[in-house]
Scaffold this motif. Sequence first.
Motif, PDB file in Angstrom:
ATOM      1  N   ALA A 188       6.828   1.851   2.088  1.00 36.16           N
ATOM      2  CA  ALA A 188       7.159   0.631   2.826  1.00 36.16           C
ATOM      3  C   ALA A 188       7.685   0.922   4.228  1.00 36.16           C
ATOM      4  O   ALA A 188       7.422   0.163   5.169  1.00 36.16           O
ATOM      5  N   GLU A 189       8.405   2.023   4.386  1.00 39.80           N
ATOM      6  CA  GLU A 189       8.989   2.369   5.689  1.00 39.80           C
ATOM      7  C   GLU A 189       8.380   3.647   6.269  1.00 39.80           C
ATOM      8  O   GLU A 189       8.988   4.300   7.122  1.00 39.80           O
ATOM      9  N   THR A 236      -0.063   1.666   7.244  1.00 35.48           N
ATOM     10  CA  THR A 236      -0.551   0.310   6.977  1.00 35.48           C
ATOM     11  C   THR A 236      -1.184   0.279   5.601  1.00 35.48           C
ATOM     12  O   THR A 236      -2.126   1.028   5.329  1.00 35.48           O
ATOM     13  N   LEU A 237      -0.670  -0.564   4.714  1.00 39.91           N
ATOM     14  CA  LEU A 237      -1.168  -0.673   3.352  1.00 39.91           C
ATOM     15  C   LEU A 237      -2.163  -1.832   3.281  1.00 39.91           C
ATOM     16  O   LEU A 237      -1.819  -2.981   3.557  1.00 39.91           O
ATOM     17  N   ARG A 268      -2.331  -3.395  -6.363  1.00 40.09           N
ATOM     18  CA  ARG A 268      -0.972  -3.920  -6.445  1.00 40.09           C
ATOM     19  C   ARG A 268      -0.374  -3.811  -7.850  1.00 40.09           C
ATOM     20  O   ARG A 268       0.779  -3.442  -8.019  1.00 40.09           O
ATOM     21  N   ARG A 291       3.489   1.682  -3.039  1.00 42.01           N
ATOM     22  CA  ARG A 291       3.855   0.650  -2.070  1.00 42.01           C
ATOM     23  C   ARG A 291       5.348   0.679  -1.770  1.00 42.01           C
ATOM     24  O   ARG A 291       5.768   0.569  -0.604  1.00 42.01           O
ATOM     25  N   ALA A 292       6.155   0.822  -2.809  1.00 35.08           N
ATOM     26  CA  ALA A 292       7.603   0.852  -2.599  1.00 35.08           C
ATOM     27  C   ALA A 292       8.021   2.071  -1.783  1.00 35.08           C
ATOM     28  O   ALA A 292       8.866   1.980  -0.890  1.00 35.08           O
ATOM     29  N   ASP A 322      -4.665  -4.232   1.200  1.00 35.22           N
ATOM     30  CA  ASP A 322      -4.813  -4.753  -0.162  1.00 35.22           C
ATOM     31  C   ASP A 322      -6.254  -4.627  -0.643  1.00 35.22           C
ATOM     32  O   ASP A 322      -7.185  -5.081   0.025  1.00 35.22           O
TER      33      ASP A 322
END
Length: 207
Positions: free
Chosen positions: A85-86, A90-91, A72, A81-82, A93
């Motif tokens: 996002a769409e 599946t991200l 992160r 991640r940004a 952690d």
Amino acid sequence: MRRRLDGPLTPPVSDFSVMSGRGWGREERLRRFEAWITSVHGEVIHTPRADWTRVLARVLADKGIRRLALGRAHPVAAEARAALAEAGVTLVDADRPVEAWWETLFHEVEAGLTSTAGGVAETGSLWLWPTPDEPRLLSLVPPIHIAVLDAEAVEDTLFEVMERHGWAAGMPTNALLISGPSKTADIEQTLAYGVHGPRELVVLLRH
């Protein structure tokens, strides 16, 4: 030995010139790095720095990756991640104790994304210093390891990396040198890939 009759030992003068002084320019460093790491089944994808997340999304789509583990805090993870996002990925952690996600890590995650601290042209190696945000399992367990490397961070030799970045003054618990996907020749001297770790290594080389 501390009470030698002829006095204490004097350490010999060490000549480290054989481990440095290659004098390669930027393009030669990159050429050598890519030649060596691809010779052992590593994959290098060149990308403009401003467009690297689009290239990452394309790599994930081409390889059918739907579950990506990443950190992160590091800028590489934050940008990824940004951008994703769409993207229907599946991200997962990675910045948590392994006990909290070991089953997901070992059985569900399809790839791990990490930053790198640099590269070594002479051996075609990446070097990583794991952190709580990007633990070493992120690059050692998933079937595919995607590593982001900046072109200017590739240096001639490991000796010069160690000197320039002050390894002697403080190292992490684990410093990782990665020169390709996992491989072994333990069985009948036959080289096999992906036995003890990632079967694929993808390097996104940012210029």
